[in-house]
Design a protein around this motif. Structure first.
Motif, short mmCIF file in Angstrom:
data_model
loop_
_atom_site.label_atom_id
_atom_site.label_comp_id
_atom_site.label_asym_id
_atom_site.label_seq_id
_atom_site.Cartn_x
_atom_site.Cartn_y
_atom_site.Cartn_z
N GLU A 123 -35.40 -37.96 35.01
CA GLU A 123 -34.11 -37.27 35.07
C GLU A 123 -33.34 -37.67 36.32
N ARG A 124 -34.03 -37.77 37.45
CA ARG A 124 -33.37 -38.20 38.69
C ARG A 124 -32.82 -39.61 38.56
N LYS A 125 -33.62 -40.49 37.98
CA LYS A 125 -33.18 -41.88 37.80
C LYS A 125 -31.95 -41.93 36.89
N GLU A 127 -29.78 -39.57 36.40
CA GLU A 127 -28.65 -38.97 37.13
C GLU A 127 -28.07 -39.96 38.15
N ARG A 128 -28.94 -40.68 38.86
CA ARG A 128 -28.45 -41.69 39.82
C ARG A 128 -27.67 -42.78 39.11
N THR A 129 -28.19 -43.23 37.96
CA THR A 129 -27.51 -44.27 37.19
C THR A 129 -26.15 -43.76 36.73
N LYS A 130 -26.09 -42.54 36.27
CA LYS A 130 -24.85 -41.93 35.82
C LYS A 130 -23.85 -41.85 36.97
N ASN A 131 -24.32 -41.43 38.15
CA ASN A 131 -23.44 -41.32 39.32
C ASN A 131 -22.94 -42.68 39.78
N LEU A 132 -23.79 -43.69 39.72
CA LEU A 132 -23.37 -45.04 40.12
C LEU A 132 -22.30 -45.57 39.19
N LYS A 133 -22.45 -45.33 37.90
CA LYS A 133 -21.45 -45.78 36.93
C LYS A 133 -20.13 -45.06 37.14
N ARG A 134 -20.21 -43.79 37.49
CA ARG A 134 -19.01 -43.00 37.73
C ARG A 134 -18.25 -43.51 38.97
N ARG A 135 -18.99 -43.94 39.98
CA ARG A 135 -18.38 -44.40 41.23
C ARG A 135 -17.98 -45.86 41.21
#
Length: 146
Positions: A123-125, A127-135
């Protein structure tokens, strides 16, 4: 995330251990009622109740926290079973029953903790991937200003 603790074999086994602890500690001497007997019973209850409470939490991370507490309580009960037998508070047949139950339950708890810890990591991984794509900067060229 909805979790039904009653479907978990580890919960059912923890419940059975709690009932067995209560039954097998009835004969403890009165001077231990508020000592080892009480602590042993509270530790046994803690295993099942932490599985229940963790199952009711919203996040997998919270669930894992309560499972870790249940695992610690399981180790504590296993120790109390050994200690009370050595102190001759627990009969040999009771020791056999409770020790066998603990030797089955503690590894189950460990296995569940490991499985849920893996879910937390995934889940953490994600979420990090999702946040990186968003940024990430847009691949489009900026609009020219007039």
């Amino acid at each position: 995330m909805a979790r039904d603790h009653r479907k978990l074999r580890v919960f059912q086994d923890a419940h059975r251990l709690t009932v067995a602890i209560y039954k097998h500690t009835k004969t403890f001497p009165k001077d231990e009622w508020f000592g080892l007997r009480s602590q042993m019973r509270r530790s046994a209850v803690s295993i099942a109740t932490n599985i229940v409470e963790g199952s009711a939490r919203r996040t997998t991370r919270e669930y894992l926290n309560f499972l870790n507490i249940a695992r610690g309580s399981g180790a504590e009960v296993a120790y109390f079973v050994e200690l009370t037998f050595e102190l001759e508070l627990l009969a040999k047949d009771s020791f056999g029953v409770l020790a066998r139950m603990c030797s089955q339950l503690v590894p189950q708890l460990e296995s569940l903790v490991q499985q849920v810890a893996q879910l937390v990591a995934e889940e953490r991984k994600a979420e990090r991937t999702k946040n990186l794509k968003r940024r990430a900067p847009s691949s489009r060229s900026p609009e020219p200003r007039a």
